[in-house]
Design an enzyme around this catalytic site. Structure first.
Site, PDB file in Angstrom:
ATOM      1  N   MET A 135     104.597  99.951  94.427  1.00  0.00           N
ATOM      2  CA  MET A 135     105.310  98.903  94.557  1.00  0.00           C
ATOM      3  C   MET A 135     104.892  97.534  94.306  1.00  0.00           C
ATOM      4  O   MET A 135     105.010  96.603  94.819  1.00  0.00           O
ATOM      5  CB  MET A 135     106.332  99.069  95.630  1.00  0.00           C
ATOM      6  CG  MET A 135     106.929 100.132  96.199  1.00  0.00           C
ATOM      7  SD  MET A 135     107.932 100.734  94.797  1.00  0.00           S
ATOM      8  CE  MET A 135     109.601  99.499  94.948  1.00  0.00           C
ATOM      9  N   ARG A 136     103.767  97.574  93.306  1.00  0.00           N
ATOM     10  CA  ARG A 136     103.102  96.084  92.791  1.00  0.00           C
ATOM     11  C   ARG A 136     103.209  96.138  91.430  1.00  0.00           C
ATOM     12  O   ARG A 136     103.045  97.418  90.786  1.00  0.00           O
ATOM     13  CB  ARG A 136     101.492  96.279  93.500  1.00  0.00           C
ATOM     14  CG  ARG A 136     101.579  96.413  94.847  1.00  0.00           C
ATOM     15  CD  ARG A 136     101.702  95.187  95.503  1.00  0.00           C
ATOM     16  NE  ARG A 136     101.570  95.604  96.895  1.00  0.00           N
ATOM     17  CZ  ARG A 136     101.621  94.729  98.160  1.00  0.00           C
ATOM     18  NH1 ARG A 136     101.938  93.304  97.781  1.00  0.00           N
ATOM     19  NH2 ARG A 136     101.524  94.925  99.175  1.00  0.00           N
ATOM     20  N   ASN A 157     104.473 104.736  84.428  1.00  0.00           N
ATOM     21  CA  ASN A 157     105.511 104.033  85.444  1.00  0.00           C
ATOM     22  C   ASN A 157     106.661 105.012  85.616  1.00  0.00           C
ATOM     23  O   ASN A 157     107.212 105.109  84.560  1.00  0.00           O
ATOM     24  CB  ASN A 157     105.452 102.867  85.592  1.00  0.00           C
ATOM     25  CG  ASN A 157     106.434 102.362  86.926  1.00  0.00           C
ATOM     26  OD1 ASN A 157     106.101 102.809  88.053  1.00  0.00           O
ATOM     27  ND2 ASN A 157     107.476 101.497  86.839  1.00  0.00           N
ATOM     28  N   HIS A 159     110.457 104.618  87.022  1.00  0.00           N
ATOM     29  CA  HIS A 159     111.224 103.579  87.568  1.00  0.00           C
ATOM     30  C   HIS A 159     112.670 104.350  87.762  1.00  0.00           C
ATOM     31  O   HIS A 159     113.363 104.822  86.998  1.00  0.00           O
ATOM     32  CB  HIS A 159     111.700 102.309  86.574  1.00  0.00           C
ATOM     33  CG  HIS A 159     112.663 101.221  87.183  1.00  0.00           C
ATOM     34  ND1 HIS A 159     111.908 100.682  88.131  1.00  0.00           N
ATOM     35  CD2 HIS A 159     113.805 101.133  86.819  1.00  0.00           C
ATOM     36  CE1 HIS A 159     113.021  99.611  88.584  1.00  0.00           C
ATOM     37  NE2 HIS A 159     113.910 100.053  87.845  1.00  0.00           N
TER      38      HIS A 159
HETATM   39  C1  GAR Z   1     110.769 106.459  93.413  1.00  0.00           C
HETATM   40  O1  GAR Z   1     112.188 106.467  93.540  1.00  0.00           O
HETATM   41  C2  GAR Z   1     110.281 105.525  92.174  1.00  0.00           C
HETATM   42  O2  GAR Z   1     111.122 105.676  91.046  1.00  0.00           O
HETATM   43  C3  GAR Z   1     110.238 104.160  92.702  1.00  0.00           C
HETATM   44  O3  GAR Z   1     110.062 104.333  94.255  1.00  0.00           O
HETATM   45  C4  GAR Z   1     110.403 105.835  94.554  1.00  0.00           C
HETATM   46  C5  GAR Z   1     109.095 106.315  95.344  1.00  0.00           C
HETATM   47  O4  GAR Z   1     109.397 107.680  95.861  1.00  0.00           O
HETATM   48  N1  GAR Z   1     109.516 103.304  92.076  1.00  0.00           N
HETATM   49  C6  GAR Z   1     109.802 102.102  92.045  1.00  0.00           C
HETATM   50  O5  GAR Z   1     110.679 101.610  92.278  1.00  0.00           O
HETATM   51  C7  GAR Z   1     108.803 101.486  91.286  1.00  0.00           C
HETATM   52  N2  GAR Z   1     109.341  99.947  90.742  1.00  0.00           N
HETATM   53  P1  GAR Z   1     108.268 108.688  96.143  1.00  0.00           P
HETATM   54  O6  GAR Z   1     107.102 107.750  96.615  1.00  0.00           O
HETATM   55  O7  GAR Z   1     108.802 109.472  96.927  1.00  0.00           O
HETATM   56  O8  GAR Z   1     107.735 109.086  94.859  1.00  0.00           O
END
Ligand code: GAR
Length: 263
Positions: A135-136, A157, A159
């Protein structure tokens, strides 16, 4: 069979995508091996998942870096090869009207944390870096030092939205609040903007009137666990090629975009 690629991952939280990637490596769905998992968050649950599979882990505590910087600690000097003007000229995260002091603090503290990340990562022979719920935003400081050949990006990445709709930190939440009737997830290469890099793959799901934010997340995550391994396998097989496409808009303005061609 393709040669096995070496994959590193950065995470911030639960790590269910990380788990899907590790499992796909172990089952042979990805011709690859996960060689490290790094996090900006010492509490990230995904670190425990990595340890269960005897994968090396490390933490670069971003919050601590920012705190030390705010306290004007001597420990927080930007790396020697950091050039603020260069970062400003490349970055696509903030507009020029944002408070310059805030933006400077952002890029300096990020470069300090990213230099630490690069330092840890350089001990591994990594081919591909996957951001799995990291998340960075990575800044040009990190991206240019990791993507040694700009024509061969190697940071991916995932998203939680159908980009270019709903970039940012809450893709599913934003999809839901907007009243969209289709949601989805996107895997893309990282560029200098936020969730703006060339798209590799997407999967979509329908949103029914009785769906809630929870059911949308559930539907989306299930698709993420399929999509990310599929995209990584395309990379492992050497099927991903980036191409610069140039168009002239109706206004006469030139428009250039890098896209991914799947061979
Ligand atoms: C996932 O939904 C991913 O797409 C999102 O965080 C979640 C992580 O879940 N990523 C973002 O929002 C990136 N900007 P996880 O830790 O269970 O894989």
């Amino acid at each position: 069979m393709s040669k096995k690629i070496k994959i590193g991952a950065l995470i911030s939280g639960g790590g269910t995508n990380l788990q899907a990637i590790i499992d796909s490596c172990e089952s042979g769905k990805i011709d690859g091996e996960m060689i490290f998992v790094g996090s900006d968050n010492p509490e990230a649950r995904g670190l425990q998942r990595a340890k269960k599979h005897t994968i090396s882990t490390f933490v670069v505590d971003y919050k601590k870096v920012v705190q030390l910087y705010k306290n004007e600690s001597d420990e927080t000097q930007p790396p020697e090869d950091f050039n603020l003007d260069e970062i400003f000229s490349k970055q696509n995260l903030f507009t020029n009207d944002r408070d310059i002091k805030k933006t400077t603090q952002y890029f300096v503290t990020r470069a300090i944390a990213e230099a630490e990340l690069l330092d840890k990562i350089k001990t591994y022979p990594v081919d591909l870096l996957v951001l799995a719920g990291f998340m960075r935003n990575l800044t040009p400081y990190f991206i240019d030092r990791f993507n040694i050949n700009p024509n061969h990006p190697r940071i991916m990445n995932i998203h939680p939205a159908l980009l270019p709709a709903f970039p940012g930190v809450d893709g599913y939440g934003d999809t839901y609040k907007y009243g969209a009737k289709v949601g989805g997830c996107t895997v893309h290469f990282i560029d200098y903007g936020e969730d703006s890099g060339p798209i590799i793959g997407q999967k979509a799901f329908s949103i029914a009137p009785n769906d809630t934010i929870e059911t949308i997340k559930e539907k989306g995550l299930k698709l993420e666990w399929e999509l990310y391994p599929e995209c990584i396998q395309l990379y492992a097989q050497g099927c991903l090629e980036t191409m610069k496409m140039s168009y002239t808009l109706e206004s006469g303005q030139a428009y250039t975009r890098t896209i991914v061609k799947i061979n």
